[in-house]
Every structure is written in structure tokens, then in C-alpha cells.
Scaffold this motif. Structure first.
Motif, PDB file in Angstrom:
ATOM      1  N   ASN A 126     -26.243  24.030  41.205  1.00 21.77           N
ATOM      2  CA  ASN A 126     -26.252  24.730  42.486  1.00 21.77           C
ATOM      3  C   ASN A 126     -26.317  23.714  43.624  1.00 21.77           C
ATOM      4  O   ASN A 126     -27.190  22.845  43.625  1.00 21.77           O
ATOM      5  CB  ASN A 126     -27.456  25.678  42.596  1.00 21.77           C
ATOM      6  N   GLY A 127     -25.411  23.827  44.567  1.00 20.98           N
ATOM      7  CA  GLY A 127     -25.406  22.943  45.734  1.00 20.98           C
ATOM      8  C   GLY A 127     -26.361  23.479  46.793  1.00 20.98           C
ATOM      9  O   GLY A 127     -26.351  24.669  47.091  1.00 20.98           O
ATOM     10  N   PRO A 128     -27.210  22.607  47.363  1.00 15.77           N
ATOM     11  CA  PRO A 128     -28.185  23.075  48.345  1.00 15.77           C
ATOM     12  C   PRO A 128     -27.607  23.217  49.753  1.00 15.77           C
ATOM     13  O   PRO A 128     -26.836  22.378  50.199  1.00 15.77           O
ATOM     14  CB  PRO A 128     -29.258  21.977  48.314  1.00 15.77           C
ATOM     15  N   VAL A 129     -28.012  24.296  50.407  1.00 17.55           N
ATOM     16  CA  VAL A 129     -27.682  24.501  51.817  1.00 17.55           C
ATOM     17  C   VAL A 129     -29.005  24.691  52.551  1.00 17.55           C
ATOM     18  O   VAL A 129     -29.606  25.766  52.492  1.00 17.55           O
ATOM     19  CB  VAL A 129     -26.754  25.726  52.013  1.00 17.55           C
ATOM     20  N   GLY A 130     -29.478  23.632  53.189  1.00 20.14           N
ATOM     21  CA  GLY A 130     -30.767  23.679  53.893  1.00 20.14           C
ATOM     22  C   GLY A 130     -30.637  23.053  55.263  1.00 20.14           C
ATOM     23  O   GLY A 130     -29.615  22.463  55.598  1.00 20.14           O
ATOM     24  N   GLY A 134     -35.936  20.789  56.946  1.00 21.23           N
ATOM     25  CA  GLY A 134     -36.316  21.835  55.984  1.00 21.23           C
ATOM     26  C   GLY A 134     -36.843  21.209  54.696  1.00 21.23           C
ATOM     27  O   GLY A 134     -36.873  19.984  54.534  1.00 21.23           O
ATOM     28  N   HIS A 135     -37.240  22.070  53.755  1.00 22.95           N
ATOM     29  CA  HIS A 135     -37.827  21.603  52.497  1.00 22.95           C
ATOM     30  C   HIS A 135     -36.954  20.553  51.811  1.00 22.95           C
ATOM     31  O   HIS A 135     -37.429  19.487  51.423  1.00 22.95           O
ATOM     32  CB  HIS A 135     -38.056  22.808  51.579  1.00 22.95           C
ATOM     33  N   GLY A 136     -35.675  20.852  51.687  1.00 17.55           N
ATOM     34  CA  GLY A 136     -34.785  19.940  50.974  1.00 17.55           C
ATOM     35  C   GLY A 136     -34.578  18.616  51.682  1.00 17.55           C
ATOM     36  O   GLY A 136     -34.295  17.598  51.050  1.00 17.55           O
ATOM     37  N   ASP A 137     -34.717  18.621  52.993  1.00 21.27           N
ATOM     38  CA  ASP A 137     -34.456  17.432  53.803  1.00 21.27           C
ATOM     39  C   ASP A 137     -35.664  16.504  53.863  1.00 21.27           C
ATOM     40  O   ASP A 137     -35.533  15.340  54.237  1.00 21.27           O
ATOM     41  CB  ASP A 137     -34.075  17.873  55.221  1.00 21.27           C
ATOM     42  N   LEU A 138     -36.838  16.999  53.516  1.00 25.57           N
ATOM     43  CA  LEU A 138     -38.075  16.238  53.744  1.00 25.57           C
ATOM     44  C   LEU A 138     -38.559  15.470  52.513  1.00 25.57           C
ATOM     45  O   LEU A 138     -39.701  15.037  52.455  1.00 25.57           O
ATOM     46  CB  LEU A 138     -39.179  17.172  54.261  1.00 25.57           C
ATOM     47  N   ASP A 148     -29.023  13.998  51.738  1.00 29.90           N
ATOM     48  CA  ASP A 148     -28.144  15.088  51.341  1.00 29.90           C
ATOM     49  C   ASP A 148     -27.696  15.827  52.594  1.00 29.90           C
ATOM     50  O   ASP A 148     -28.378  15.796  53.618  1.00 29.90           O
ATOM     51  CB  ASP A 148     -28.885  16.041  50.396  1.00 29.90           C
ATOM     52  N   PRO A 149     -26.556  16.497  52.528  1.00 29.02           N
ATOM     53  CA  PRO A 149     -26.061  17.200  53.717  1.00 29.02           C
ATOM     54  C   PRO A 149     -26.997  18.337  54.127  1.00 29.02           C
ATOM     55  O   PRO A 149     -27.666  18.940  53.281  1.00 29.02           O
ATOM     56  CB  PRO A 149     -24.698  17.732  53.271  1.00 29.02           C
ATOM     57  N   VAL A 150     -27.055  18.607  55.436  1.00 28.74           N
ATOM     58  CA  VAL A 150     -27.814  19.749  55.966  1.00 28.74           C
ATOM     59  C   VAL A 150     -26.871  20.614  56.792  1.00 28.74           C
ATOM     60  O   VAL A 150     -25.753  20.203  57.103  1.00 28.74           O
ATOM     61  CB  VAL A 150     -29.005  19.288  56.832  1.00 28.74           C
ATOM     62  N   ALA A 151     -27.351  21.812  57.134  1.00 26.35           N
ATOM     63  CA  ALA A 151     -26.523  22.754  57.898  1.00 26.35           C
ATOM     64  C   ALA A 151     -27.420  23.455  58.908  1.00 26.35           C
ATOM     65  O   ALA A 151     -28.448  24.014  58.527  1.00 26.35           O
ATOM     66  CB  ALA A 151     -25.878  23.769  56.953  1.00 26.35           C
ATOM     67  N   ASP A 152     -27.043  23.414  60.179  1.00 27.79           N
ATOM     68  CA  ASP A 152     -27.934  23.877  61.245  1.00 27.79           C
ATOM     69  C   ASP A 152     -27.365  24.965  62.145  1.00 27.79           C
ATOM     70  O   ASP A 152     -27.782  25.086  63.281  1.00 27.79           O
ATOM     71  CB  ASP A 152     -28.388  22.674  62.077  1.00 27.79           C
ATOM     72  N   PRO A 154     -25.032  29.026  61.636  1.00 27.12           N
ATOM     73  CA  PRO A 154     -24.279  29.826  60.652  1.00 27.12           C
ATOM     74  C   PRO A 154     -22.938  29.192  60.285  1.00 27.12           C
ATOM     75  O   PRO A 154     -22.560  29.183  59.110  1.00 27.12           O
ATOM     76  CB  PRO A 154     -24.107  31.171  61.366  1.00 27.12           C
ATOM     77  N   ASP A 155     -22.260  28.649  61.268  1.00 27.21           N
ATOM     78  CA  ASP A 155     -20.955  28.029  60.969  1.00 27.21           C
ATOM     79  C   ASP A 155     -21.107  26.804  60.069  1.00 27.21           C
ATOM     80  O   ASP A 155     -20.307  26.588  59.153  1.00 27.21           O
ATOM     81  CB  ASP A 155     -20.236  27.635  62.264  1.00 27.21           C
ATOM     82  N   GLU A 156     -22.130  25.995  60.345  1.00 27.85           N
ATOM     83  CA  GLU A 156     -22.340  24.824  59.478  1.00 27.85           C
ATOM     84  C   GLU A 156     -22.714  25.250  58.059  1.00 27.85           C
ATOM     85  O   GLU A 156     -22.342  24.601  57.085  1.00 27.85           O
ATOM     86  CB  GLU A 156     -23.430  23.911  60.064  1.00 27.85           C
ATOM     87  N   CYS A 157     -23.471  26.346  57.969  1.00 26.26           N
ATOM     88  CA  CYS A 157     -23.818  26.851  56.629  1.00 26.26           C
ATOM     89  C   CYS A 157     -22.561  27.260  55.878  1.00 26.26           C
ATOM     90  O   CYS A 157     -22.381  26.909  54.702  1.00 26.26           O
ATOM     91  CB  CYS A 157     -24.773  28.034  56.745  1.00 26.26           C
ATOM     92  N   ARG A 158     -21.702  28.005  56.559  1.00 27.30           N
ATOM     93  CA  ARG A 158     -20.444  28.411  55.920  1.00 27.30           C
ATOM     94  C   ARG A 158     -19.638  27.196  55.480  1.00 27.30           C
ATOM     95  O   ARG A 158     -19.102  27.153  54.368  1.00 27.30           O
ATOM     96  CB  ARG A 158     -19.601  29.224  56.908  1.00 27.30           C
TER      97      ARG A 158
END
Ligand SMILES: [Zn+2]
Length: 397
Positions: A126-130, A134-138, A148-152, A154-158
Motif C-alpha cells: 500500500n502506498g502512503p498518502v499523508g 503528519g504521522h508518516g512524515d515524522l 517519502d512524498p506527502v500531499a497537502d 485534495p488535488d495533491e492527494c489525487r
């Protein structure tokens, strides 16, 4: 064609009596129970851990939680450790694992195993979208560039879901709350906005991927469920107000009991901040889980094994702990680690059961773990068959 005869069979759901199982390559060809004999050994499906992290140092000796290994080791080298951790799991009878914060390394290993280039278990990624902070970034110190990539938004999440889809991940991981081991946050902090999570789930589902949600408090669990996630990871805050919807929608929960117990009681040294967070998590979890299990919430084997705090091969201990903590029968616990875990990660048509046509993943064991959960122990394993090959021990004659 390899076969086992005069063996007690448990097919992932129930006992079939004594009989025979045969396979041809990675395909079970016959499962015939119904006999009355008192076979010494039994065959059960290989275990499935729905929540692991494979990218940990796999060499001899100990590397503590704060080692720099992650930061200083190139990916060209880390990939071998990913494979070694997965193979360690496989030899202990965990023939399928799902890495819940995976990426190119885990995908490479998954494909190499799938192609038979190296012998290894089934690896789902599973690829993380955080979010930033956030938890995954810290997990990575702030001044390090390799993140790892982050998304901040809705468009970045998509966009990030789409990039993961292009890489070939099997699912998406989100963080609805902070976490225990992330540095500097609180488990009750919100991660991402509703709009971000909604966009992630919408895009993942559009591209055929399920979404697993890390959640450590009640608001984050409620939000994740309202927004349509497919599984809850940890599930600390699953209080009585959420049991109904969990049961109605049959949402699986990976309870990750052993790791949080060890963090809370200091068996694993991680620093005072993380230990205090874990103690609060365990207290809230224990208050919620017994009732949740009674209400019929669907717990499946998910350990958060990372090779350090929970090692690959300790899944058996987690299953025994699930049985005790939830007041389950041995058979109920074993289903949660085999057939139901397979269904929970979309592999019910591939593995998790002993049935003709499914993959040949099985454990030959000296005991009857569906009657006595304490028989589910690495020391009792006689042989492990993964994708049709004997990968540890030897088949009894
Ligand atoms: Zn995890």
C-alpha cells in the motif's frame, strides 16, 4: 505432484478431519478430508499479516530504533533487506504480508517473488498518502532531504494516488490521526482534512484500490469511516459508538496488540515521549477492544511488525494474544489470521484457505491449533510450503 496423506486438515474455516492434500506448483489440486484417523501432524493455511513494514535492517545483531540505518543506506542496498525480512516471515509460516507504507522497494521485491526470480512470500504493497508533519512524515528528522512524498491538498492527494497507481501499488494507506512513533506529534492530532481524505479515497476507489486508515482516536476513526475507508489500522478509539457501523460494513481492523504492549511496558526502548503515548493508546484500546470483539467487530491479523519491535515470525504470538484479549475460540483466532485476513486484503481468491484452485501456501504443524491456540507456535512447525515450495523444514513422510 507433492502431497500429504494421513494428515489432519483445517481449511481456513473449519476442521475437515484426517485426509490428504496435494498441489502442483503454486496450485492446490486436492483437499480430501472426512477420515477418522488420528494423524500426528496437521496442515493449515499459511498465515497472512495485513499490516507490516518490511524495510528494516535484516542483518545479524541489533540496530536500535534510533539507528541511522534508514537514512544512510542506499535503496539499492535496502531492497535486499526488504526481501530478507519477507523471507524470514515466510519461513516462519507467514506466507502473505501487506506492507502498509510501501513504495518502489517493496514493489520490486513483490514482483521478483511473483516471477519466481527469488523465493518469497506474497507481498502486497500500500502506498502512503499523508500530509506534511503528519504521522508518516515524522519518522524522518526535519532537516533530512530524503523523505517519502506527502500531499497537502485534495488535488495533491489525487495526484499522489495516481502516481502510486502508476507504480503498481495494490492499495493506499492514509493517516487519519497522529501516531506513537512519529516524532513530536500527539496520537489525537488530526491528520489531513476531510476534503483531502475524501479525494484520496475517491481516487483510490476509482483506480481499483482499497484504502487502509491509520487511526488512534475516536474522532479519526469516525471520520475515516464516514469518508469510506476500507480498513482501520490500530483502531485505538473504536468505542461503543462505532461498533454498529463497523459490524454493519464488516470493516476489518488490524489490532497491532503486541507492538503497542511492548512500547507501553518498556520492553522496547523508544524514549519517554513515545512510551507515554503507547501507554495511553493501550489503556484506551483495552477499554474498547473487549467490547468491540463481543459486538462482532472484525479483527484480522495485523501486527505492525517492522523487524525490530515485532520481528517477522512473531505473528504466531500476536494470534495467541488476539485469542486471549478478545475471548475468542482458537478457531476464531485462526480464521482471523488466514481466510478472513485474505478476504480483508482482497486475496480471498488466491490464498488463505486450503481449497482446490487456490495458491499452495500452508503450514504443516505438530498440533491442532484450531482446538488449542497455544499449538500455534513456531517451535511446532514441521514444514512451510509457500507458493508450492517447501521453504522451511521438510514434509513428513
Ligand atoms: Zn504500521
Amino acid at each position: 505432484m507433492p502431497e500429504l496423506v494421513d494428515i489432519a486438515l483445517w481449511d481456513g474455516a473449519s476442521a475437515l478431519g484426517t485426509g490428504r492434500i496435494a498441489w502442483d506448483g503454486d496450485r492446490i489440486t486436492a483437499v480430501e478430508g472426512g477420515g477418522e484417523g488420528s494423524a500426528r501432524y496437521a496442515a493449515i493455511p499459511g498465515l497472512i499479516d495485513t499490516h507490516v513494514h518490511l524495510a528494516a535492517y535484516a542483518g545479524p545483531g541489533e540496530l536500535g530504533w534510533n539507528s541511522q540505518w534508514d537514512l544512510v543506506t542506499p535503496d539499492t542496498e535496502r531492497v535486499f533487506h526488504v526481501a530478507a525480512q519477507a523471507q524470514r516471515a515466510m519461513r516462519a509460516g507467514i506466507t502473505t504480508v501487506r506492507d502498509l507504507a510501501g513504495g518502489p522497494l517493496q514493489l520490486s521485491v513483490s514482483r521478483v517473488f511473483e516471477a519466481g526470480v527469488q523465493v518469497g512470500p506474497r507481498v502486497r504493497v500500500n502506498g502512503p498518502v499523508g500530509m506534511t508533519a503528519g504521522h508518516g512524515d515524522l519518522f524522518i528528522p526535519p532537516h533530512y532531504d530524503r523523505r517519502d512524498p506527502v500531499a497537502d491538498s485534495p488535488d495533491e492527494c489525487r495526484a499522489l494516488v495516481r502516481r502510486w497507481a502508476r507504480q503498481g501499488v495494490h492499495g493506499i494507506k492514509i493517516y487519519a490521526s497522529g501516531g506513537v512513533l512519529s516524532m513530536g506529534d500527539r496520537v489525537g492530532w488530526r491528520n489531513q482534512t476531510d476534503d483531502e481524505i475524501r479525494a484520496t479515497i475517491d481516487e483510490a476507489h476509482a483506480l481499483g484500490m482499497a484504502v487502509a486508515a491509520h487511526s488512534h482516536d475516536t474522532p479519526s476513526a469516525r471520520r475515516a469511516l464516514d469518508l469510506g475507508v476500507d480498513s482501520i489500522e490500530h483502531g485505538t478509539g473504536l468505542d461503543a459508538s462505532l461498533w454498529g457501523v463497523m459490524v454493519d460494513r464488516n470493516i476489518p481492523v488490524a489490532p497491532t496488540l503486541l507492538i503497542n504492549d511492548r512500547l507501553a511496558d518498556g520492553t522496547i526502548q523508544v524514549g519517554a515521549d513515545a512510551q507515554e503515548k503507547a501507554q495511553a493508546v493501550v489503556a484506551e484500546r483495552d477499554a474498547n477492544f473487549a467490547g468491540a470483539a463481543d459486538a462482532g467487530v472484525r479483527f484480522v491479523l495485523g501486527t505492525d511488525a517492522n523487524g525490530v519491535m515485532v520481528r517477522f515470525g512473531e505473528q504466531h504470538e500476536e494470534v495467541r494474544l488476539m485469542a486471549r484479549s478478545f475471548g475468542w475460540t482458537a478457531e476464531r483466532a485462526l480464521r482471523a489470521a488466514t481466510s478472513d485476513a485474505a478476504d480483508a486484503i482482497g486475496l480471498g481468491g488466491t490464498t488463505g484457505r486450503l481449497a482446490p484452485g487456490l495458491g499452495a501456501d500452508l503450514i504443516v504443524i505438530d498440533g491442532r491449533p484450531w482446538d488449542r491456540i497455544d499449538d500455534l507456535d513456531v517451535s511446532r512447525i514441521v514444514a512451510v510450503v509457500s507458493r508450492g515450495r517447501v521453504v522451511s523444514g521438510a514434509l513428513p513422510l
